[in-house]
Structures are given as C-alpha cells and as structure tokens.
Write a protein that holds these residues in place. Structure first.
Motif, PDB file in Angstrom:
ATOM      1  N   ILE A  44       0.867  -1.196   0.000  1.00 31.47           N
ATOM      2  CA  ILE A  44       0.000   0.000   0.000  1.00 31.47           C
ATOM      3  C   ILE A  44       0.893   1.232   0.000  1.00 31.47           C
ATOM      4  N   SER A  45       0.499   2.231  -0.785  1.00 31.14           N
ATOM      5  CA  SER A  45       1.318   3.449  -0.871  1.00 31.14           C
ATOM      6  C   SER A  45       0.470   4.711  -0.812  1.00 31.14           C
ATOM      7  N   VAL A  46       1.173   5.821  -0.566  1.00 31.43           N
ATOM      8  CA  VAL A  46       0.581   7.154  -0.653  1.00 31.43           C
ATOM      9  C   VAL A  46       1.214   7.826  -1.879  1.00 31.43           C
ATOM     10  N   THR A  47       0.379   8.361  -2.759  1.00 29.85           N
ATOM     11  CA  THR A  47       0.878   9.108  -3.920  1.00 29.85           C
ATOM     12  C   THR A  47       1.235  10.515  -3.455  1.00 29.85           C
ATOM     13  N   LEU A  48       2.416  10.997  -3.885  1.00 31.66           N
ATOM     14  CA  LEU A  48       2.874  12.325  -3.460  1.00 31.66           C
ATOM     15  C   LEU A  48       2.483  13.385  -4.489  1.00 31.66           C
ATOM     16  N   ASP A  49       2.271  14.595  -4.016  1.00 31.28           N
ATOM     17  CA  ASP A  49       1.825  15.693  -4.874  1.00 31.28           C
ATOM     18  C   ASP A  49       2.783  15.881  -6.055  1.00 31.28           C
ATOM     19  N   PRO A  50       2.300  15.703  -7.294  1.00 30.53           N
ATOM     20  CA  PRO A  50       3.191  15.830  -8.465  1.00 30.53           C
ATOM     21  C   PRO A  50       3.736  17.240  -8.665  1.00 30.53           C
ATOM     22  N   GLY A  51       3.115  18.233  -7.980  1.00 31.39           N
ATOM     23  CA  GLY A  51       3.667  19.588  -8.035  1.00 31.39           C
ATOM     24  C   GLY A  51       5.064  19.647  -7.432  1.00 31.39           C
ATOM     25  N   HIS A  52       5.379  18.674  -6.561  1.00 26.30           N
ATOM     26  CA  HIS A  52       6.660  18.673  -5.865  1.00 26.30           C
ATOM     27  C   HIS A  52       7.563  17.523  -6.301  1.00 26.30           C
TER      28      HIS A  52
END
Length: 419
Positions: A44-52
C-alpha cells in the motif's frame, strides 16, 4: 511523386504527461517472478503531490523515426533493456486506430507495429536515490504511450503493464492511497493496482522528506530483492504471516483516517523491511546514521506526546519520508528537523527547503539565521548535525497522472528530437 511521399512522412504526433511518485507505507520487497515482476506480498502506498515530485514524459511517433529512442534528464539512454521492451511491446499490442483531424493524421491499428517512438523524460527529483524515480518514470511512460496509441485499457489494467517496468510503478497510476494486489495468476494478469481512497480523502496529512543522500544507492533494489528472496527466512515469514494482516489493518486505518494506527503500522512495516534487508546474506544497509537519528527523534516525540504525531518510512535508501497528522504538527516537525540538521553555512534556504515553502513561514523561518533561534528539541538533547541532510521537501498526498498541454512538450514538435 517521391517528393510528395517524403512530405507525407514528415508529421510528428506527440503527447506529454505528468505522473507522481509514491511512497509505500506497507512495503513491496521480493519478487516471486523476476521477469513479470510479481511480488511476494500486497503493498500500500501514498501518492505524493506531483507539483513537488513527478516525472514528465513526452512520447512521439512519426514515420520519419528510424528506431525507438529515449532521453532521460537530457541524456540519451538505451531502450534495449528487457523492462522497457516489455512495456513498449505490451502497449503496442493494445494500440488502436488514431485519427487527429486537426493535423490530418490517421494511424490504423495495424500500422503501430511498423512505427517507432521517441521518448523524453524528466524527473524533478534525484534519479535512483531511493525516491521511487523508476516508479514515476515507468508509470509515466505507460500512461503517455497509452494516450498516444489510443489504448482502451483502464488505469488498473495499465498498471499491470507499468508493473513490468518497475514494480512500484503500478501504484503511481492513481492518486491518493493505492494498493498493489499481488495476484495469484502465474501470468500476472491479476497483479495490479487499485485506488483505496483519493487524495482528498485525508487531505490534512503533510509529508516532509529528508533527502539524506541523493547519490545512487550501493545495492540496487533489483539485486537486493533477489538476494533477500534467496537467503532471508524472515522475508518468508513476513510475506506469509505478517503482511496480509497488516494490509487489512492499514486499509481500515486509511478508511477511518485513524492516524494512530496508520503511524504505528507505517513505522513498524518500514522497520521490518529494513530488518529483512539485514537478514539478507550478505546484509544490505540502506539506512545510515542520519536515518537512525531521524527515527530516534520521531519515536521520542511520539512517545512523549502519548499518541503518534508523525509516521516515518524509508524505502531502499537513507532518505526519510515523514507523514505528519496535520499542518500544525508538520510545522513543529520542521522546526525540530531544521534545528537538528541545519544547513551548511553557505546554504541558501530556498534550495534547502523545497516543495511547499509556506510551512517555513508557519515555522517562523524567513532566513537561514532564523534557524539558530529555534528552541532545541528535547528529544535530541540539543545535538546538531550540520549538513547531514542535503535538503528537505515539504509535500502532501497528491493526484494521479494527467495529460499536459502542448506547450510543455520536451520534444520538438517538428523533429521529435529534444528541445
């Protein structure tokens, strides 16, 4: 007549996409099938904000191209590797008719086998430093090629193709919280990603990444996993007995936005993953002294508060990903981190804290000299380790892949070569 044929060969069709990276909170480590990249457990993962943190990829096709070519961060790289070839082959086999009326371009399904592609990809973070750049890269490649070739498969089916480039890539085809189901089929048809919740579901979470080293790691994930599968008895116990129960608990914690359970599971699973690395023969050391100091700081703080404030997790590298329960907690965390790991004297604050810089303001930091006025965190007894962290990235859970506008193309629309 020949001149007219040449003119008709000049068209270039392209698509540019942006894909986020992701950080696993229940880890993937170990394959049951090396070629198809089938894991020994769910993750299971958390997707990180692609802006960063993201990969931007332009894919283009033209009858004028004589071979498949790829440029990564401006350097041409070989596409002969099995993983690239698997992704290209799988996407090509699903290509459909494409008709661009505006440009007067028509590609029939059967034409795709005879056409070559040019690919340019750019990561806005260090490649191969334990920040899941290959995950974002292969996810972006597959997503962009799928758009270019008018592939009809949904994100989950596309994730099974991205998985063949890099296992974790399948989880970058969705935003928010994502589960990679290991599957049971030997051909891997059911080993794919599904979204558990979107990025808005738990949007008060704030993520701070401490980039301890942006160097390439000594033991690649591929080699490390192979050695672990062959030699670690702890991995077998983990995959069979531990992870299935943890997955269920983590799904429940995410569903209920239960931070105490989420943090406990995240930290415990990260530590067990690194224990499995130590249980490998020869042992694999991904974390370093700075990683251990960060763990100690967070553990002592959580303990003193009586309930978890911050979760930490480390992938195959020394960089720490810390997930704070809310913005107020993230501000306190950043103050503690900046005091403990201040920048070198010549560092510029703008290049030391990246991403969402507004947290700096909340923390009362407007200039490097403000760091010296921060109170010493009781957790570390006032010790400081100047320069041990290269930089911090402040971010949050983010969305999945998107197609970008034409002006963002990394390739020249006329030639299909890098700009």
């Amino acid at each position: 007549m020949a001149a007219a044929v040449d003119e008709s060969q000049k068209w270039v069709l392209m698509v540019t996409a942006q894909t986020p990276t992701n950080i696993a909170v229940i880890k993937y480590w170990g394959k049951r099938d090396e070629k198809l990249i089938l894991p020994v457990n769910d993750s299971i993962s958390v997707t990180l904000d692609p802006g960063h943190l993201c990969t931007t990829t332009t894919v283009s096709v033209s009858p004028a191209f004589t071979q498949d070519r790829m440029w990564l961060n401006g350097q041409e790289i070989s596409l002969s590797g099995g993983r690239f070839q698997s992704c290209l082959r799988e996407i090509r086999s699903r290509a459909c008719d494409v008709h661009d009326k505006e440009k007067g371009i028509k590609i029939n399904k059967k034409d795709w086998d005879g056409l070559h592609v040019h690919i340019a990809s750019f990561n806005n973070f260090p490649t191969a430093a334990g920040l899941a750049s290959s995950a974002a890269g292969f996810a972006c490649l597959v997503f962009a090629l799928g758009k270019l070739m008018n592939v009809k498969e949904d994100q989950s089916q596309l994730s099974a193709i991205a998985r063949q480039g890099s296992g974790s890539a399948c989880r970058s085809l969705y935003g928010g919280f994502v589960k990679w189901i290991m599957g049971k089929d030997d051909k891997g048809t059911d080993s794919l990603a599904v979204q558990l919740a979107d990025e808005k579901h738990w949007d008060e979470l704030v993520i701070i990444i401490a980039v301890v080293s942006s160097r390439q790691k000594e033991t690649s994930s591929t080699t490390g996993m192979r050695d672990t599968v062959e030699t670690s008895l702890l991995l077998q116990h983990r995959a069979k007995e531990v992870v299935p129960k943890r997955i269920l608990k983590m799904e429940e914690a995410i569903r209920n936005r239960d931070f105490a359970s989420f943090a406990q599971l995240t930290c415990t699973d990260s530590n067990q993953f690194h224990a499995v690395c130590l249980d490998t023969c020869p042992p694999i050391f991904y974390m370093n002294d700075t990683s251990h100091r960060i763990i100690s700081l967070v553990e002592k703080w959580n303990c003193s508060e009586g309930t978890p404030q911050v979760a930490y997790t480390f992938d195959a590298g020394p960089n720490a990903v810390m997930i704070a329960r809310d913005r107020k907690t993230a501000t306190l965390l950043l103050q503690k981190l900046l005091y403990t790991f201040p920048p070198n004297s010549d560092a510029d604050l703008n290049s030391f804290v990246l991403g969402d810089k507004s947290i700096l303001k909340d923390a009362g930091i407007n200039a490097p000299e403000d760091i010296a006025t921060l109170p010493p965190p009781p957790e570390i007894k006032g010790q400081q380790f100047k320069g041990d962290v290269s930089y911090f990235i402040c971010t949050r859970p983010g969305r999945g892949p998107v197609v970008l506008s034409d002006e963002t193309h990394l390739l020249n629309p006329e030639t299909g070569l890098p700009k």
